[in-house]
Every structure is written in structure tokens, then in C-alpha cells.
Design an enzyme around this catalytic site. Sequence first.
Site, short mmCIF file in Angstrom:
data_model
loop_
_atom_site.label_atom_id
_atom_site.label_comp_id
_atom_site.label_asym_id
_atom_site.label_seq_id
_atom_site.Cartn_x
_atom_site.Cartn_y
_atom_site.Cartn_z
N SER A 58 0.84 -1.21 0.00
CA SER A 58 0.00 0.00 0.00
C SER A 58 0.87 1.25 0.00
CB SER A 58 -0.93 0.01 1.23
OG SER A 58 -0.18 0.14 2.43
N ARG B 191 0.50 5.64 1.00
CA ARG B 191 -0.39 6.60 1.67
C ARG B 191 0.17 7.99 1.55
NH1 ARG B 191 1.25 5.38 7.12
NH2 ARG B 191 3.53 5.36 7.08
N ASP C 111 13.09 4.59 2.05
CA ASP C 111 12.21 4.66 3.21
C ASP C 111 12.92 4.32 4.52
OD1 ASP C 111 12.46 1.95 2.61
OD2 ASP C 111 10.33 1.61 2.26
#
Length: 476
Positions: free
Chosen positions: A13, A15, A224
Site C-alpha cells: 500500500s 499513503r 524509506d
Amino acid sequence: MKRVLAFDFGASSGRAILAEYEGGSLTYREVHRFENNPRQADGHFRWDFTGLMANVHLGIEKAGAFDSIGFDTWGVDFGLLDEDGRLLEDPVHYRDGRTEGMVERASKILPEEALYAATGNQIMPINTLFQLLALQNEQPDIWARARQLLFMPDLFAHALCGAQVCETTIASTSQMLDPKTGEWSEPVLKAFGIPQSLLAKRVDSGSVVGEYQGAKVIAVAGHDTQCAVAAMPALQPGAAFLSCGTWSLLGCELEEPVLTKESMALKLSNERGANGKVNYLKNIIGLWLIQESRRQWRREGQEYSFSQLEQLALEAEPMRSFIDPDAPEFTPPGDIPARVRDFCRRTGQPVPETVGQVMRCIYQSLALKYRFALEQLGRATGKTFTALHVMGGGAQAQLLCRMTAGSTGLPVIAGPIEATALGNILIQLMALGQIKDLDEGRALVARTEAVKRYEPEETALWNSALERYKTILKGS
């Protein structure tokens, strides 16, 4: 007040997080969540870049007005542009099988010791260099037409503002960056026939690279992991970190890279942090094992929440069987529970049959692999670690945090859960002149984010299990 929009892309996912900062106070909320579903297309497992950009624009619309925007993703993956700046094809995902055999092919061109000394990266088939080697061999037409390589965070920024740059932290995952200078390694590029012109201009974390609808587009720490480490609460001396999501990255901050033969043999990596320091770390498969097991049971018609899986693991017999999370069969998508059983059968252990037994095996294997990696890290650096900061999704996995504290014998400080998004946000605020440096940002996180402390328990049991575990690792 400043408003910044952070896009964080995970394995399943993505976001959009909108943050507001005013008078030393930081608040943030998720404004858009969307699926990140790589799929098979044109013979390869690929990112759905068009679909993801549609969600980026939707997230921007939901956020309303903001002052800046930044993107972070996992490392190594990239897109290729042609001479007109158009994306040649959807980026290939690192879980694609095209890099099989490429490490061996590369070692005939440049021995692994020389490659590690030049780049400081753990030699893994997923790394960008080996993806490019596969591209040269399997898709020479695409290779011939490629004029610019952009790593995924930089590709998203390019789609918004046209910038063609390469942020340093994401570049340091590629096996092509010199860890001493932070510049591209000329000997590596020359050995593998990669023109330096293919690689975009390198920029530091926090660089403003363009504008979109009046907002600054900022190259945050594109990797990340480095965003998560940037948001680590103020460190106590001697602490190590564990960025725990789909992958687990366990490491510590250093002033200089470690490029010894021992470091290479231990499969440790030198990556650039957002503050310019070296994050010396071990890549370990993480929550992927749990996420993909859950998906497999769903495919079989059984639906479990993560909390249910944790409870079933808690109820199962402890220390019954173990896996090496980094065994190659656990990397591709598919039936992870069956592979766990196969591993245990092959290594002469009791085979986990129930859902709880499979989950217990995974949880305690991760905790022991963290202990194993900490020992390696200490051996390579001479450091004695006093605590372990766990950040990211793994910080809310209470059983894993408890097991990790017991296994390592160290206090585990869990949180912040949203470390990656927070690091993205902090770097944007630094670029906007709202925060002086990363130390100030970390102090802000320490003041405002909840953390939970786990003290070591049952250390004698874990120490005994570690000896069995090491035997299994050697035998697998």
C-alpha cells in the site's frame, strides 16, 4: 504554519500523510491510502506506475493546499526514460526473477571483494546493478533506448515537476555509489558498461528540485529506511536501530563506512543517511513473512487479522522450530506457510502444521535473526549495544517486540510507528527552514511521539535457543 505532504510507498500500500507544523508543534493525519499492487506485465513483475500516479494526484486533491511534497519508497528499483524524457516501460519490481544468476555473472566481470570494497553494499541479486545487468542481457532494445535512470522516489517527483535528479540515500542502495565520496563509482560503472550519463545528477536529502502547483517538490531521503532512521527519537549512547516493515533493517550510525573483508562476509551494508552519516546495517526479511502468509491463508478462504495471528502464535509451543528468514525461498510471493514447513522438514525439525505453529516459528525466527545480526554488527564495529530502537510497523507488533527484547537481552524502545512518514515530513520541514537539522527533528519526535519500552524476559531460554538456531543456519 507550514503544511507538507508526504507520500510513502510500501510493499502492498501507499499513503499520503499531511502534516502541519507551527510554533514547534507537529500534527499529521493520513489523507489518502491506496493499494500498491505490482503485477505481471510484458513478461515481468512490475510496478503499476500509471495507477500509482493516479493515486498521487488523488492524494494531492484530498490534501488541499500545502507548501511542499516529498516521496519515499523502498530501495533499488528504478524507471528508465528515453531521449524525450518519457518512461520506456513500467518499472520492474525487485521481486521479479530476472536477476537470477546475475551475481555470478557479475563476479566474472568484477570479483565480489572488489565490488564490495567499491560500493559497501551487501551483494544481493535485487540490487540495481544486477537489475541493470539483467536488462543489458535480456532487453537490449530497452537498454539501447534508455537515456536516464531515475530511482522510484525521483521518478514520482519527475512526473510532477520534470526534475531529473538522484537523491543520495536511494542511490546508496544501488551497488554503484562510492560510500566514501557519495559519488558514483567510476570503476564499477566502467566495468559493467554503464554510462555515467545514464545516472541522474546526485542531490542531497532535503534538496528542492522543482515546483508543482506552487508547492516545492523536495527530494527527501528517498529510501524509506533512511526516512525512518531520520525520525528515530533522540538516541541514547550505544543504541542500535531496527526499521521494521516488510523488510527489517538493523543497524547503527557511523561516521565512516566499513569496507573490510569481514564486513563483506557478514553481509553488512553501508548506506547513506539523511544527515550524511553512514547507516551500517543488515538487510533481513521482516514482516513480509507474516503479510504474505496472511495473504496465502486468505487465498485459501481463511481470514485472519494481524492481532489474531499474533494471539495464535502466542498460544503455540515455544522454541519448537525455526527458519532462516533470509533463505532465498522466502523472497518471492506465494505460499510462505508451505515453504516454512518445507524448510523445517529439510532441516530435521518438527514441522509446524497449525496456523499458530507457523506464526510462532516466524516470530521467534525473526527475533533470533535480529540477535544474530546484532552480534555481527558488534563484531564488525567493536561496539557494545545498550538498547534497540524499533521503528515502523513492527513497533506495534507487541509479541515480536517482547521476543526481540528477550532474544537480544536489550531493552527495546518501540516507536514511532509512523517513523517513515515522520522522517519524510521532518526533512521537508528542514528544507523549508522550519527545523534547523535532524537532531532538532529527532528531539521533536522524542517530545511528541509515544514509545513503549520492553525489558528482556526469559533470556536464558533465548540464549539456549540461539545455539540451536545457529546450528540450523549453518545446516540450511
